[in-house]
Scaffold this motif. Structure first.
Motif, PDB file in Angstrom:
ATOM      1  N   SER A 333       0.836  -1.204   0.000  1.00 50.03           N
ATOM      2  CA  SER A 333       0.000   0.000   0.000  1.00 50.03           C
ATOM      3  C   SER A 333       0.865   1.246   0.000  1.00 50.03           C
ATOM      4  O   SER A 333       2.033   1.217   0.401  1.00 50.03           O
ATOM      5  N   ARG A 334       0.291   2.342  -0.451  1.00 50.13           N
ATOM      6  CA  ARG A 334       0.981   3.640  -0.456  1.00 50.13           C
ATOM      7  C   ARG A 334       0.073   4.681   0.176  1.00 50.13           C
ATOM      8  O   ARG A 334      -1.150   4.580   0.102  1.00 50.13           O
ATOM      9  N   ILE A 335       0.692   5.680   0.768  1.00 48.70           N
ATOM     10  CA  ILE A 335      -0.058   6.819   1.287  1.00 48.70           C
ATOM     11  C   ILE A 335       0.657   8.092   0.873  1.00 48.70           C
ATOM     12  O   ILE A 335       1.898   8.160   0.906  1.00 48.70           O
ATOM     13  N   TYR A 336      -0.126   9.067   0.441  1.00 44.78           N
ATOM     14  CA  TYR A 336       0.443  10.390   0.165  1.00 44.78           C
ATOM     15  C   TYR A 336      -0.299  11.413   1.012  1.00 44.78           C
ATOM     16  O   TYR A 336      -1.535  11.480   0.996  1.00 44.78           O
ATOM     17  N   VAL A 337       0.483  12.208   1.755  1.00 49.09           N
ATOM     18  CA  VAL A 337      -0.085  13.260   2.596  1.00 49.09           C
ATOM     19  C   VAL A 337       0.284  14.607   1.992  1.00 49.09           C
ATOM     20  O   VAL A 337       1.464  14.965   1.930  1.00 49.09           O
ATOM     21  N   SER A 338      -0.714  15.337   1.549  1.00 55.89           N
ATOM     22  CA  SER A 338      -0.481  16.628   0.902  1.00 55.89           C
ATOM     23  C   SER A 338      -0.128  17.694   1.928  1.00 55.89           C
ATOM     24  O   SER A 338      -0.633  17.694   3.052  1.00 55.89           O
ATOM     25  N   SER A 339       0.726  18.627   1.525  1.00 52.44           N
ATOM     26  CA  SER A 339       1.028  19.780   2.379  1.00 52.44           C
ATOM     27  C   SER A 339      -0.080  20.818   2.292  1.00 52.44           C
ATOM     28  O   SER A 339      -0.057  21.818   3.020  1.00 52.44           O
ATOM     29  N   GLY A 340      -1.045  20.575   1.406  1.00 54.08           N
ATOM     30  CA  GLY A 340      -2.181  21.491   1.279  1.00 54.08           C
ATOM     31  C   GLY A 340      -2.066  22.382   0.058  1.00 54.08           C
ATOM     32  O   GLY A 340      -0.974  22.855  -0.271  1.00 54.08           O
ATOM     33  N   THR A 341      -3.180  22.574  -0.604  1.00 50.74           N
ATOM     34  CA  THR A 341      -3.208  23.483  -1.752  1.00 50.74           C
ATOM     35  C   THR A 341      -3.315  24.923  -1.274  1.00 50.74           C
ATOM     36  O   THR A 341      -2.978  25.853  -2.005  1.00 50.74           O
ATOM     37  N   GLY A 342      -3.784  25.115  -0.050  1.00 52.10           N
ATOM     38  CA  GLY A 342      -3.873  26.438   0.559  1.00 52.10           C
ATOM     39  C   GLY A 342      -3.265  26.408   1.948  1.00 52.10           C
ATOM     40  O   GLY A 342      -2.627  25.427   2.350  1.00 52.10           O
ATOM     41  N   THR A 343      -3.463  27.469   2.695  1.00 52.25           N
ATOM     42  CA  THR A 343      -2.958  27.558   4.069  1.00 52.25           C
ATOM     43  C   THR A 343      -4.120  27.749   5.024  1.00 52.25           C
ATOM     44  O   THR A 343      -5.214  28.142   4.630  1.00 52.25           O
ATOM     45  N   TRP A 344      -3.875  27.446   6.284  1.00 51.16           N
ATOM     46  CA  TRP A 344      -4.861  27.716   7.328  1.00 51.16           C
ATOM     47  C   TRP A 344      -4.225  28.628   8.368  1.00 51.16           C
ATOM     48  O   TRP A 344      -3.059  28.473   8.716  1.00 51.16           O
ATOM     49  N   GLY A 345      -5.032  29.587   8.875  1.00 45.14           N
ATOM     50  CA  GLY A 345      -4.481  30.514   9.858  1.00 45.14           C
ATOM     51  C   GLY A 345      -3.530  31.476   9.186  1.00 45.14           C
ATOM     52  O   GLY A 345      -3.894  32.155   8.209  1.00 45.14           O
ATOM     53  N   PRO A 346      -2.280  31.550   9.633  1.00 44.49           N
ATOM     54  CA  PRO A 346      -1.317  32.457   8.997  1.00 44.49           C
ATOM     55  C   PRO A 346      -1.099  32.092   7.532  1.00 44.49           C
ATOM     56  O   PRO A 346      -0.832  30.933   7.228  1.00 44.49           O
ATOM     57  N   PRO A 347      -1.185  33.049   6.626  1.00 44.44           N
ATOM     58  CA  PRO A 347      -0.919  32.752   5.208  1.00 44.44           C
ATOM     59  C   PRO A 347       0.586  32.699   4.955  1.00 44.44           C
ATOM     60  O   PRO A 347       1.135  33.419   4.123  1.00 44.44           O
ATOM     61  N   MET A 348       1.250  31.818   5.695  1.00 46.76           N
ATOM     62  CA  MET A 348       2.708  31.794   5.726  1.00 46.76           C
ATOM     63  C   MET A 348       3.201  30.348   5.717  1.00 46.76           C
ATOM     64  O   MET A 348       2.560  29.456   6.264  1.00 46.76           O
ATOM     65  N   ARG A 349       4.372  30.135   5.098  1.00 44.11           N
ATOM     66  CA  ARG A 349       5.030  28.828   5.103  1.00 44.11           C
ATOM     67  C   ARG A 349       6.538  29.034   5.174  1.00 44.11           C
ATOM     68  O   ARG A 349       7.054  29.977   4.585  1.00 44.11           O
ATOM     69  N   LEU A 350       7.219  28.106   5.872  1.00 46.59           N
ATOM     70  CA  LEU A 350       8.677  28.173   5.937  1.00 46.59           C
ATOM     71  C   LEU A 350       9.320  27.030   5.152  1.00 46.59           C
ATOM     72  O   LEU A 350       9.937  27.242   4.121  1.00 46.59           O
ATOM     73  N   PHE A 351       9.161  25.804   5.626  1.00 45.29           N
ATOM     74  CA  PHE A 351       9.847  24.674   4.999  1.00 45.29           C
ATOM     75  C   PHE A 351       8.978  23.921   3.995  1.00 45.29           C
ATOM     76  O   PHE A 351       9.408  22.903   3.448  1.00 45.29           O
ATOM     77  N   SER A 352       7.761  24.367   3.763  1.00 41.08           N
ATOM     78  CA  SER A 352       6.861  23.660   2.860  1.00 41.08           C
ATOM     79  C   SER A 352       6.313  24.632   1.824  1.00 41.08           C
ATOM     80  O   SER A 352       6.650  25.822   1.830  1.00 41.08           O
TER      81      SER A 352
END
Length: 364
Positions: A333-352
């Motif tokens: 089996s395989r699983i893929y976990v998305s980092s998200g097409t959008g953001t929640w809360g702060p509209p900010m990302r560092l390592f993703s």
């Protein structure tokens, strides 16, 4: 009800504590005199309180600038706590350079705030993955599946951004589009506009989605209405046969137990599945992988974690989730976990980064 009150109380206590920790660390690190300490305290108090009226007047348009500032401040606070934690270690090792390390920390914090805001506002990148499914019929080899997750459509979502995402998806000419939860947020206001954009998604076998926790927070009826008006089929512990051979099953969200008669039921979702055909499981949270493996799920698609977005949350995500982000194999089996097409809360990302994932399914 009691658990909700306790949760809110603990969250507010932690929120106040982090502000106090930042205040004491910066004031002592810079050796601020009394007027400087008072000014710092006023700034932190005003910044910390600005998010409160945004919750009280959630439905009004004039509050949107303040809501944006409050959301950004949450990100600044998270970064400040992380940076000052590192600074405290350095100052303990180099006590004579305490002021220098604090100035360096505040400089780094400023640069990080700018970078994470820019990175979080960038359009989603497209990640291409080929996945081998042994049970996929040869005639369906090359089947393309586009995975969206955690769009969090709300007042902070630019309409043009969603239109760009839809155009990008349509440009891929996918066979199927799936959305693994958190399509909307509680503060969604431009419902008509969002539905028009989502309804413009074009794929050979349509769009399938499962609810996420924020879809329930926004009100399941509202989520179902947005999905229906956007021609999105919602799977709650049920499955759909795609192209006569791909079994797509969707699990309900655990939050459904609190907000409606629902909750995940894997047995119900997989009832009647043909063991000789591939099973793709849509589940908002990256959980229950071992059980899915035992039930011969070939590919599980999830979201929810956002890959943490910012420290120290990303560290907590990696510590508390077996599959925090990305592609993983568990036996067959395989699983893929998305980092998200959008953001929640702060509209900010560092390592993703925001992402759209295109899977090409390859048969034997």
């Amino acid at each position: 009800m009691v658990s909700s009150i306790v949760g809110v109380t603990l969250a507010l206590a932690a929120y106040a504590f982090f502000h106090y920790a930042v205040y004491t660390r910066v004031a002592s690190g810079l050796g601020l005199p009394a007027p400087g300490r008072r000014a710092l305290m006023i700034v932190l108090v005003l910044a910390g309180l600005c998010i409160i009226p945004t919750e009280a007047f959630r439905g009004t348009s004039w509050i949107m600038p303040l809501r944006y500032c409050g959301s950004v401040w949450l990100g600044v606070l998270a970064l400040a706590v992380s940076v000052l934690a590192v600074e405290s270690i350095l100052s303990a090792a180099l006590p004579r350079l305490r002021r220098t390390t604090m100035v360096a920390a505040l400089t780094a914090l400023s640069l990080l705030v700018v970078y994470t805001l820019v990175n979080g506002s960038r359009r989603p990148v497209v990640n291409d993955l080929s996945v081998h499914l042994e049970k996929l019929p040869a005639e369906l080899s090359g089947f393309t599946l586009v995975h969206l997750s955690d769009l969090h459509l709300g007042t902070l979502t630019p309409a043009g951004r969603l239109r760009w995402i839809v155009d990008r998806v349509n440009h891929m000419s996918p066979d199927l589009v799936v959305i693994t939860g958190d399509l909307i947020d509680r503060d969604i206001r431009r419902e008509e506009e969002f539905c028009q954009s989502l309804g413009a998604i074009r794929s050979r076998y349509g769009v399938v989605a499962v609810p996420g926790n924020h879809d329930y927070y926004a009100g399941y009826d509202r989520f179902a209405r947005v999905a229906s008006r956007s021609n999105i089929a919602v799977l709650r512990n049920e499955r759909r046969l795609i192209a006569g051979a791909i079994q797509v099953a969707g699990l309900d969200e655990p939050a459904g137990r609190s907000f409606a008669e629902g909750g995940p039921d894997l047995d119900r979702a997989l009832a009647g599945c043909d063991p000789n055909l591939p099973i793709v499981l849509l589940r908002h949270r990256p959980e229950g992988v071992d059980r899915a493996v035992r039930r011969n799920v070939d590919l599980q698609l999830s979201g929810h974690t956002h890959a943490g977005q910012l420290p120290p949350v990303d560290l907590l995500v990696w510590l508390t989730h077996r599959h925090p982000f990305g592609y993983h194999e568990e036996g067959r089996s395989r699983i893929y976990v998305s980092s998200g097409t959008g953001t929640w809360g702060p509209p900010m990302r560092l390592f993703s980064h925001n992402e759209i994932v295109r899977f090409t399914l390859v048969g034997s």
